[in-house]
Design a protein around this motif. Structure first.
Motif, PDB file in Angstrom:
ATOM      1  N   UNK A  81      12.237 -40.268 -58.656  1.00 50.86           N
ATOM      2  CA  UNK A  81      11.245 -41.059 -59.387  1.00 50.86           C
ATOM      3  C   UNK A  81      11.544 -42.547 -59.247  1.00 50.86           C
ATOM      4  N   UNK A  82      12.813 -42.908 -59.393  1.00 51.82           N
ATOM      5  CA  UNK A  82      13.221 -44.303 -59.283  1.00 51.82           C
ATOM      6  C   UNK A  82      12.974 -44.819 -57.870  1.00 51.82           C
ATOM      7  N   UNK A  83      13.296 -43.999 -56.875  1.00 50.55           N
ATOM      8  CA  UNK A  83      13.050 -44.399 -55.485  1.00 50.55           C
ATOM      9  C   UNK A  83      11.564 -44.692 -55.259  1.00 50.55           C
ATOM     10  N   UNK A  84      10.717 -43.792 -55.735  1.00 51.67           N
ATOM     11  CA  UNK A  84       9.279 -43.985 -55.578  1.00 51.67           C
ATOM     12  C   UNK A  84       8.790 -45.246 -56.252  1.00 51.67           C
ATOM     13  N   UNK A  85       9.276 -45.507 -57.464  1.00 52.86           N
ATOM     14  CA  UNK A  85       8.864 -46.708 -58.191  1.00 52.86           C
ATOM     15  C   UNK A  85       9.320 -47.971 -57.472  1.00 52.86           C
ATOM     16  N   UNK A  86      10.546 -47.963 -56.959  1.00 50.04           N
ATOM     17  CA  UNK A  86      11.070 -49.138 -56.259  1.00 50.04           C
ATOM     18  C   UNK A  86      10.312 -49.407 -54.958  1.00 50.04           C
ATOM     19  N   UNK A  87       9.962 -48.342 -54.247  1.00 44.78           N
ATOM     20  CA  UNK A  87       9.178 -48.507 -53.018  1.00 44.78           C
ATOM     21  C   UNK A  87       7.815 -49.115 -53.354  1.00 44.78           C
ATOM     22  N   UNK A  88       7.208 -48.638 -54.430  1.00 41.13           N
ATOM     23  CA  UNK A  88       5.905 -49.168 -54.843  1.00 41.13           C
ATOM     24  C   UNK A  88       6.000 -50.646 -55.217  1.00 41.13           C
ATOM     25  N   UNK A  91       6.063 -42.957 -58.051  1.00 38.05           N
ATOM     26  CA  UNK A  91       7.198 -42.381 -58.784  1.00 38.05           C
ATOM     27  C   UNK A  91       6.984 -40.878 -58.956  1.00 38.05           C
ATOM     28  N   UNK A  92       5.784 -40.514 -59.353  1.00 40.78           N
ATOM     29  CA  UNK A  92       5.436 -39.106 -59.563  1.00 40.78           C
ATOM     30  C   UNK A  92       5.439 -38.330 -58.256  1.00 40.78           C
ATOM     31  N   UNK A 108       9.044 -42.896 -66.119  1.00 38.83           N
ATOM     32  CA  UNK A 108       9.918 -43.778 -65.352  1.00 38.83           C
ATOM     33  C   UNK A 108       9.084 -44.802 -64.586  1.00 38.83           C
ATOM     34  N   UNK A 109       7.967 -44.363 -64.015  1.00 36.33           N
ATOM     35  CA  UNK A 109       7.078 -45.295 -63.328  1.00 36.33           C
ATOM     36  C   UNK A 109       6.569 -46.378 -64.268  1.00 36.33           C
ATOM     37  N   UNK A 111      10.097 -59.271 -65.335  1.00 36.89           N
ATOM     38  CA  UNK A 111      11.217 -59.820 -64.567  1.00 36.89           C
ATOM     39  C   UNK A 111      12.572 -59.432 -65.163  1.00 36.89           C
ATOM     40  N   UNK A 112      12.630 -58.215 -65.675  1.00 33.55           N
ATOM     41  CA  UNK A 112      13.873 -57.697 -66.248  1.00 33.55           C
ATOM     42  C   UNK A 112      14.506 -56.627 -65.366  1.00 33.55           C
ATOM     43  N   UNK A 113      13.914 -56.398 -64.190  1.00 31.81           N
ATOM     44  CA  UNK A 113      14.421 -55.363 -63.303  1.00 31.81           C
ATOM     45  C   UNK A 113      15.767 -55.789 -62.722  1.00 31.81           C
ATOM     46  N   UNK A 114      16.798 -54.987 -62.966  1.00 34.58           N
ATOM     47  CA  UNK A 114      18.153 -55.271 -62.499  1.00 34.58           C
ATOM     48  C   UNK A 114      18.897 -53.953 -62.346  1.00 34.58           C
ATOM     49  N   UNK A 115      20.092 -54.006 -61.790  1.00 32.74           N
ATOM     50  CA  UNK A 115      20.902 -52.794 -61.633  1.00 32.74           C
ATOM     51  C   UNK A 115      21.177 -52.147 -62.989  1.00 32.74           C
TER      52      UNK A 115
END
Length: 215
Positions: free
Chosen positions: A104-111, A125-126, A159-160, A170-174
């Motif tokens: 799900x995280x991979x899909x969201x990050x790619x998007x 994500x879905x 998750x998406x 702009x809070x996306x971080x590790x």
């Protein structure tokens, strides 16, 4: 080797075993079982990459293929298909849940990388998380499992949504990714082990006593 790679490998393995078991129970032949396992493992990622016009990750990296093959060999050696409740074993449930979150995280990050909108982010994500299972179930002429069992696909959607909000604020971080992953995994496992599911609709006829109409 980072923790996300490990989660991805665990998820691939669990998804492959899940596809293997579904294929066996559908009485597919050897080729059919192998296809079911591969579709479950990488089908969602291939569909995702096709949407964003990118060569599928599974066609660029070797480890997904290796992980799926090793998982199938181990499943055959340990005769998992002869154990009726193996897909409900706690270890496989946890592994499958880790895969759900990682995919799900991979899909969201790619998007996000491709600057998709809200609908695009939650869709990828879905799709990445459950697309392979949907394709597999359609192939064997069954209603996709995510449409009738467990609180599963909903986690990918949540998750998406979380990643859309993190990106827009702009809070996306590790750290944020780790927190979302931990919350998502906890939610999925809590839902499974407590039997929490989305409501279904009652299709039984309503009697006149209950306020319904009849002929």
């Amino acid at each position: 080797m980072n923790i996300f790679f490990i989660a991805d490998v665990i998820g691939l393995s669990a998804f492959a075993v899940s596809g293997f078991l579904v294929g066996v129970r559908a009485r597919l032949d050897l080729l059919g079982v192998i296809i079911a396992a591969f579709l479950t493992g990488v089908g969602g990622g291939i569909a995702r990459d096709a949407i964003v016009n990118t060569t599928p990750f599974a066609f660029r990296e070797n480890y997904p293929l290796i992980v799926i093959i090793v998982s199938l060999v181990l499943a055959l050696l340990f005769r998992l298909h002869r154990r009726g409740d193996v897909d409900r074993h706690a270890l496989l449930i946890v592994a499958d849940s880790i895969g759900l979150i990682a995919f799900s995280i991979t899909g969201a990050l790619v998007a996000i990388e491709h600057q998709l909108n809200f609908f695009g982010i939650i869709s990828l994500a879905f799709l990445t998380a459950v697309g392979g299972g949907i394709i597999r179930d359609v192939m064997i002429n069954e209603v996709p499992f995510i449409l009738k069992t467990d609180f599963y696909g909903s986690v990918a959607l949540l998750i998406g949504i979380a990643f859309y909000w993190l990106d827009r604020t702009e809070l996306l971080s590790d750290l944020a990714i780790f927190v979302v992953a931990a919350v998502g995994l906890s939610l999925r496992l809590f839902a499974y082990f407590t039997g929490w599911k989305l409501p279904t609709f009652d299709t039984s006829p309503t009697s006149p006593k209950d306020g319904g109409t009849h002929e």
